[in-house]
Scaffold this active site. Structure first.
Site, PDB file in Angstrom:
ATOM      1  N   SER A  44     -16.485  -0.062 -23.938  1.00 28.00           N
ATOM      2  CA  SER A  44     -15.512   1.019 -24.102  1.00 28.00           C
ATOM      3  C   SER A  44     -14.287   0.754 -23.252  1.00 28.00           C
ATOM      4  CB  SER A  44     -16.050   2.381 -23.653  1.00 28.00           C
ATOM      5  OG  SER A  44     -17.388   2.522 -23.907  1.00 28.00           O
ATOM      6  N   HIS A  99     -27.181  -1.261 -27.864  1.00 33.68           N
ATOM      7  CA  HIS A  99     -27.587  -0.785 -26.541  1.00 33.68           C
ATOM      8  C   HIS A  99     -29.103  -0.636 -26.459  1.00 33.68           C
ATOM      9  CE1 HIS A  99     -23.298   0.286 -26.241  1.00 33.68           C
ATOM     10  NE2 HIS A  99     -23.496   0.195 -24.941  1.00 33.68           N
ATOM     11  N   GLU A 198     -26.789   9.694 -15.651  1.00 32.67           N
ATOM     12  CA  GLU A 198     -27.694   9.800 -14.509  1.00 32.67           C
ATOM     13  C   GLU A 198     -27.625  11.205 -13.898  1.00 32.67           C
ATOM     14  OE1 GLU A 198     -25.100   7.557 -14.717  1.00 32.67           O
ATOM     15  OE2 GLU A 198     -26.436   6.119 -15.699  1.00 32.67           O
ATOM     16  N   ASN A 240     -15.282   7.024 -15.201  1.00 32.33           N
ATOM     17  CA  ASN A 240     -15.535   8.308 -14.518  1.00 32.33           C
ATOM     18  C   ASN A 240     -16.217   8.021 -13.194  1.00 32.33           C
ATOM     19  OD1 ASN A 240     -17.803   7.630 -16.640  1.00 32.33           O
ATOM     20  ND2 ASN A 240     -18.805   8.745 -14.977  1.00 32.33           N
TER      21      ASN A 240
HETATM   22  N1  HPA Z   1     -23.196   6.403 -16.314  1.00 28.95           N
HETATM   23  C1  HPA Z   1     -23.720   5.553 -17.214  1.00 28.95           C
HETATM   24  N2  HPA Z   1     -23.010   4.989 -18.179  1.00 28.95           N
HETATM   25  C2  HPA Z   1     -21.712   5.277 -18.234  1.00 28.95           C
HETATM   26  C3  HPA Z   1     -21.096   6.163 -17.335  1.00 28.95           C
HETATM   27  C4  HPA Z   1     -21.886   6.749 -16.316  1.00 28.95           C
HETATM   28  O1  HPA Z   1     -21.423   7.523 -15.463  1.00 28.95           O
HETATM   29  N3  HPA Z   1     -19.780   6.218 -17.689  1.00 28.95           N
HETATM   30  C5  HPA Z   1     -19.627   5.404 -18.747  1.00 28.95           C
HETATM   31  N4  HPA Z   1     -20.782   4.844 -19.097  1.00 28.95           N
END
Ligand code: HPA
Length: 277
Positions: A44, A99, A198, A240
């Site tokens: 991404s 994935h 998570e 993020n």
């Molecule tokens: N955690 C896991 N996968 C992710 C995250 C995340 O915070 N952000 C983008 N892919």
């Protein structure tokens, strides 16, 4: 013999390396190029890099290649392309990632990597969008992967296959990337199974055990790439701050939006790094 899904990798009796070899033959036929030098898996936010690396000489849906799966997710483009760089190197751009959380097994997760190896690739560039644990990483920051912690409890290796993972993410390639952008930081990537993000406690655990980046891809692919003898470069786009590091809830939309916003800058960085390989 394949089972009812029609994917030969789902039949345990099939040799996954033979499927990869058949896939490489498909790619040679579809591209007219019988040997690729570099492969690039796009996560991404990294998609625009494909256009900046060089001239696209062939584009086709990944589903035309033996063993590849339909993409599961919006934001993950299910295409493969062959790109010719100004230096004359052939790059196989993989916009079709399976994935682990899709539940189709590790063979399908690493099939693109094994296919790249069978197509002659010696340098595997893996990119992803991920959550950041270091407070200094704002969303939109690209970071190098220096090592990983595989928290899936799974492996692409079958049987008693013992392979060394020291310097899995090549120091030589990380140094080369830093000649393009000296401000690039690096960190340890923790692959969780997903698809749920998570919990804050899991992020604290990841931090305690030495992780800096949390995501749902890459580690299993890197292991398969090392098994195939490839040199690996890994990049995460921090989309993020990881759960609990940021106080607001995480959303998939936020991840997609951060990827879109950072895309022009990180794609041009990635294209310059690939140009230097
Ligand atoms: N955690 C896991 N996968 C992710 C995250 C995340 O915070 N952000 C983008 N892919």
């Amino acid at each position: 013999m394949s089972d009812t899904t029609g994917n030969p990798l789902d039949d345990p009796a099939t040799d996954p390396f033979e499927v990869a070899s058949a896939a490489a033959d498909d790619i040679a036929r579809l591209t007219g190029v019988d040997h690729h030098d570099i492969a690039l898996t796009l996560g991404s936010g990294w998609g625009k890099a494909a256009e900046l690396i060089g001239e696209t000489t062939a584009t086709f849906p990944a589903t035309e290649v033996t063993g590849f799966s339909q993409p599961a997710l919006e934001g993950h483009v299910g295409t493969l392309r062959s790109v010719l760089t100004p230096k004359g190197r052939r790059v196989l751009v993989i916009g079709a990632r399976t994935h682990y959380y899709e539940g189709h097994g590790v063979r399908r997760v690493v099939h693109s990597v094994r296919t790249a190896a069978a197509a002659g690739v010696r340098t595997m560039v893996l990119t992803n969008g991920a959550g950041g644990i270091k407070h200094t990483w704002k969303p939109g920051t690209p970071v190098l992967i220096s090592d990983h912690i595989n928290l899936t409890g799974d492996s692409p290796l079958e049987g008693a296959t013992f392979i060394d993972l020291t310097d899995l993410y090549s120091l030589r390639l990380r140094d080369l990337a830093r000649t393009i952008d000296p401000s690039l930081d690096e960190g340890v990537y923790c692959q969780f199974r997903g698809p749920q993000y998570e919990t804050p406690a899991e992020v604290r655990m990841a931090k305690t055990i030495g992780g800096h980046i949390v995501g749902m891809s890459t580690a299993l692919e890197a292991i398969a790439a090392r098994q195939a003898g490839m040199e690996i470069l890994g990049f995460s786009l921090i989309t993020n701050m990881a759960a609990g590091i940021q106080t607001t809830p995480l959303s998939h939309q936020e991840v997609i939006d951060a990827g879109r916003e950072a895309e022009p800058v990180i794609s041009s960085l990635l294209a310059r790094v690939i140009g230097a390989l």
